[in-house]
Motif scaffolding. Sequence first.
Motif, PDB file in Angstrom:
ATOM      1  N   HIS A   9      54.113  51.268  24.045  1.00 40.28           N
ATOM      2  CA  HIS A   9      53.106  50.816  25.014  1.00 40.28           C
ATOM      3  C   HIS A   9      53.714  50.894  26.400  1.00 40.28           C
ATOM      4  O   HIS A   9      54.789  50.369  26.640  1.00 40.28           O
ATOM      5  N   GLN A  18      51.453  50.799  29.310  1.00 42.42           N
ATOM      6  CA  GLN A  18      50.623  50.024  30.231  1.00 42.42           C
ATOM      7  C   GLN A  18      51.153  48.591  30.265  1.00 42.42           C
ATOM      8  O   GLN A  18      51.798  48.130  29.324  1.00 42.42           O
ATOM      9  N   ILE A  65      58.072  49.928  35.309  1.00 40.57           N
ATOM     10  CA  ILE A  65      57.382  51.155  34.867  1.00 40.57           C
ATOM     11  C   ILE A  65      58.300  52.387  34.839  1.00 40.57           C
ATOM     12  O   ILE A  65      58.195  53.199  33.919  1.00 40.57           O
ATOM     13  N   LEU A 106      41.285  45.770  34.671  1.00 36.53           N
ATOM     14  CA  LEU A 106      41.787  47.090  34.255  1.00 36.53           C
ATOM     15  C   LEU A 106      41.930  48.023  35.453  1.00 36.53           C
ATOM     16  O   LEU A 106      42.910  48.760  35.573  1.00 36.53           O
ATOM     17  N   LYS A 146      44.883  46.979  37.496  1.00 34.96           N
ATOM     18  CA  LYS A 146      46.082  47.287  36.726  1.00 34.96           C
ATOM     19  C   LYS A 146      46.374  48.791  36.784  1.00 34.96           C
ATOM     20  O   LYS A 146      47.509  49.211  37.045  1.00 34.96           O
ATOM     21  N   ALA A 147      45.337  49.594  36.593  1.00 40.73           N
ATOM     22  CA  ALA A 147      45.519  51.051  36.560  1.00 40.73           C
ATOM     23  C   ALA A 147      45.997  51.565  37.917  1.00 40.73           C
ATOM     24  O   ALA A 147      46.864  52.439  38.000  1.00 40.73           O
ATOM     25  N   GLU A 166      49.595  50.725  38.208  1.00 37.65           N
ATOM     26  CA  GLU A 166      50.401  51.589  37.328  1.00 37.65           C
ATOM     27  C   GLU A 166      50.503  53.011  37.888  1.00 37.65           C
ATOM     28  O   GLU A 166      51.576  53.613  37.877  1.00 37.65           O
ATOM     29  N   ARG A 167      49.380  53.507  38.400  1.00 35.10           N
ATOM     30  CA  ARG A 167      49.400  54.866  38.967  1.00 35.10           C
ATOM     31  C   ARG A 167      50.327  54.940  40.166  1.00 35.10           C
ATOM     32  O   ARG A 167      51.006  55.941  40.383  1.00 35.10           O
ATOM     33  N   VAL A 201      47.295  56.776  34.092  1.00 34.76           N
ATOM     34  CA  VAL A 201      46.334  55.856  33.471  1.00 34.76           C
ATOM     35  C   VAL A 201      44.972  56.103  34.093  1.00 34.76           C
ATOM     36  O   VAL A 201      44.858  56.218  35.316  1.00 34.76           O
ATOM     37  N   SER A 253      41.198  51.196  29.655  1.00 34.40           N
ATOM     38  CA  SER A 253      42.129  52.041  30.405  1.00 34.40           C
ATOM     39  C   SER A 253      42.869  52.895  29.393  1.00 34.40           C
ATOM     40  O   SER A 253      43.285  52.414  28.328  1.00 34.40           O
ATOM     41  N   CYS A 275      45.923  55.612  28.545  1.00 36.22           N
ATOM     42  CA  CYS A 275      47.215  56.146  28.953  1.00 36.22           C
ATOM     43  C   CYS A 275      47.648  57.170  27.912  1.00 36.22           C
ATOM     44  O   CYS A 275      47.932  56.805  26.773  1.00 36.22           O
ATOM     45  N   GLU A 311      50.935  56.861  25.639  1.00 40.13           N
ATOM     46  CA  GLU A 311      51.161  55.774  24.682  1.00 40.13           C
ATOM     47  C   GLU A 311      50.991  56.267  23.243  1.00 40.13           C
ATOM     48  O   GLU A 311      50.471  57.342  22.992  1.00 40.13           O
TER      49      GLU A 311
END
Lengths: 399, 478, 94
Positions: free
Chosen positions: A51, A53, A73, A114, A117-118, A121-122, A128, A151, A153, A156
């Motif tokens: 995982h 994310q 990350i 989401l 979060k995305a 993360e990006r 994502v 979301s 990814c 994963e």
Amino acid sequence: MSARYDVAVVGGGLLGAALARELASDGVDVLLLERDQINQHASGRNAGSLHFQLEYRMIERGLDAARRAAEAIPLHLESARLWQELGAEIGPALGVAQRGGLMLATDAEGARRLEAKAELERSWGLEVSVLDRTETHRLAPYLADTVLAASYCPDEGKANARTAAPALCRAAVGLGADVLTRVGVTGLEREGSRWKIRAEQNSVPMTFEADIVILAAGVWCDELAAMMGSAVPVEPVALTMSVTARTAPFTPYLIQHAGARLSLKQTAEGNVLIGGGWPARLASHADGTVDLRGRGEIVSTSLAGNAAAAIAAVPSVTSLPVLRTWVGTTTLAPDQLPVVGPLPGAPGAFVATGGSVFTLGPAFAVLLSELVQGRTPRLDLRPYRVDRFDRDEAVRDAG
Amino acid sequence: MSTYDLGIVGAGPAGMTAALTALALGLSVVVVDEQQRPGGQIFRQPPASRSPIPKGVAGYPWGQSLVADAEASSGRDGIRWCLGATALGVLEDDAGLELIVRQAARTERVGVRRLLVATGAMDLPVAFPGWTLPGVVTAGGMQTMLKAQQVLMARNVVLTGGHPLLLLVAGLILDAGGDIAEIALPRSRASLRDLPRAVGALPGHLGVLANAAATAAKLARSRVPVRRGAIVTAARGDGRVEEVDVAALRADNTIDPEQAPRTVPADGVVLGYGFQPATDLARQAGCGLRWDSPAGGWVIAHDDDLRTTVPNIFVAGEPAGVAGADQARAEGRLAALMVAASVRGDDGVADNDVESARRDVRRARRFASVVQRLFEPPRETLTDLARGDTTVCRCEAVTRDDVEVAIEANPFLSSTNALKLECRTGMGPCQGRYCELTTAGLLARGRDMSMEQVGPLNAQFPIRPATVGEIGRMAEPE
Amino acid sequence: MPDSSRVARPGGDRFEIAVDGQPAAAYDGDTLAAAMVAAGITRFHSGVDDSPRMVLCNMGTCFECTVTVDEVPLQRACLIAARPGMVVTTESAR
């Protein structure tokens, strides 16, 4: 005279096995010591999720906590790449299948979370995308109608927690590593520029010497560190897992939930693995303190909650028979980030622990291998250094 | 959640006796059993709708009245019989032990202050080529299908195994109009003449063998070939058993490789190698085990007063060592007295009762231990019946070769639990009950270790599969 | 030869169950396993190696008599009573 090694790795989980393989492949003379059997504790009992994310536990406390968690990350990206490499090298026994992961939202607030979060993360380079309701159900028609967004990814997926560590161990042995099981470490003493390792196998004392000692012993890292006059400020956390009987393949994805403790995936054999961080009961001594050698116990409300969360996401699992449930005990640092690096006050000693060690194990193995061989690690390990919090603070926050 | 003083899992001689004893002492009791009526496997009853309780089992004059008393207690205050119900396991919450019980797709948490494991025994599984074919059945399976259901699972059978229950089943098959192609008996320390003396201490409906001479005469009249020093080594057929190989055994019970086995036409094989204790509930609860081959293999460790290594959990009957119905009954009574004493304090139970119960257990145990040694299965020979391509784990179709490859490829692996994870043996619905001894035996041999060293398989909740839905509803209020 | 394995004429009422869509006779008091054996069924489920499996222990421990009953998988036929109208599916290998 005791046997001498360049590096002794203590702990035969996924990380210890990956370390032994990594070091042996660089020609390092490495010894792996395991008190029980390879892969018998957290590594063999976790869900085998790869995982990347941010998890529920990282985002449930708000965006600030998520931002802090996101600093890890780069480790995730490196691990995603390494798992792929290892999978290609070692083959089916590793069970690597990175066919994507979905994190679900079932309400408007979750969908908003989401998106945030995305975006976060990006910004760290993780691929994502957030799928709307229609796209989500097109991709995974077995999800409950209540799923509003997900979301996605693509990196994963899963590895086989049951067989990955033994496979890495076999590879390590093939590269010249010594792997000893049923050998419990009873003392770690500094002798000149080396560590003297006292151990026992079936009550028979043994000693080894090594220039470097790496602790890869999960919840036992702290008591091993104490033998070296150091400490690793992590707390044990017992988690619940379930597995169903085989069923026809229906999902290639790792399914998680942004607003509930859930991870769900299907193994190569067709069994459905259900987890997600539902608490279990740690064994305790008569005086109430945690007994790390005791067996963690399933708690019925957690087990039921986990099953209900699985049904709420994928209703068709309702009639699948659960064959087994079990407890895995992992460690968490107070700030939810990994703990990787030199052990304070113990020259030539290193540690890696602190949650997600299955997912991140290959990255930890490479980074520690670089570190102990005197090379500059490919990633900045400062955010994960062991001495980033003092012991008192660590205990207080975790409590 | 309702809470009882005593939860009992298993309604055989030990469980029934413990339940009635505890009830008489004023404890509240819940009994869980998968069968529809109390009795256990030994006194297994036909369905209530079909016939009255059959005549008692010879050798156990007390059996019939015990079952009748158990059934009569149903409906009384202080006792609840959960029949046709499955104990999925025992968990702990802040208030103490909770037994998770599923009855007709409803899952319930039942609080119990003490738990008595009275889960009985199962036929010893023995892997050999063809043992997954329809028509291969355990002696207990053949017997209960005949006695409780009046259905004969095969018409022309070969029986094999060293346990005296096998002869009883042979008699039942003849009575039912079936044919016996052959009885292949490995050598045991006992001769047929020893059987009558052994009967009272053995599990199964062995009381019938009190008249062993008559059984033997019946077999002789029917011209049934009874071969001593022989064993079934394979079954073959398309879709079910059609023929069976019988090999000669040497004096030490090993198979003579020089002598080709004979092939016997048959549509069934009955396996009667003895019994192993049903220990899964105790394992799941964390109770310690002890390896005791004559007593059936892995038995639940316990003290003289039947306390297991886990506080508040007691054991009685076969899980404490396969020793027969008389000992099970004696232990059921002692366990109930000890439970009452521990719930109430020692004043709640008369010293005389405890002393007499301990005496009964000791007496039964002396007799049983002799019998156990007489009929101890030849484990090494049985392990080797499996060939390389023989399925040892029926659920996951893991072969002996698969197991041995895993042992060979992972020199650092030396526990049965680790072997299970490596090659999936024991990971299916039966949860390892039918492959454990074969795989552990292979591992012990491969590592030159003892069974104690390679250890038993863990058992995990639920000890019988339960659906995700049933587990999800587990925590709902009643 | 359905029913030839019955040793005695069952006392209870006769009714029908469906096994893989085919009617099979059962009697009040039958376990599902007994009714299926009496109906001549020898493949209760298929192992993961696709081999036929049938009652081994008749006491609920071996899971070789498992069938899908009224859409619930992995039901042990030896433990449950046959009921009129029961819809039974023998389980194929997965």
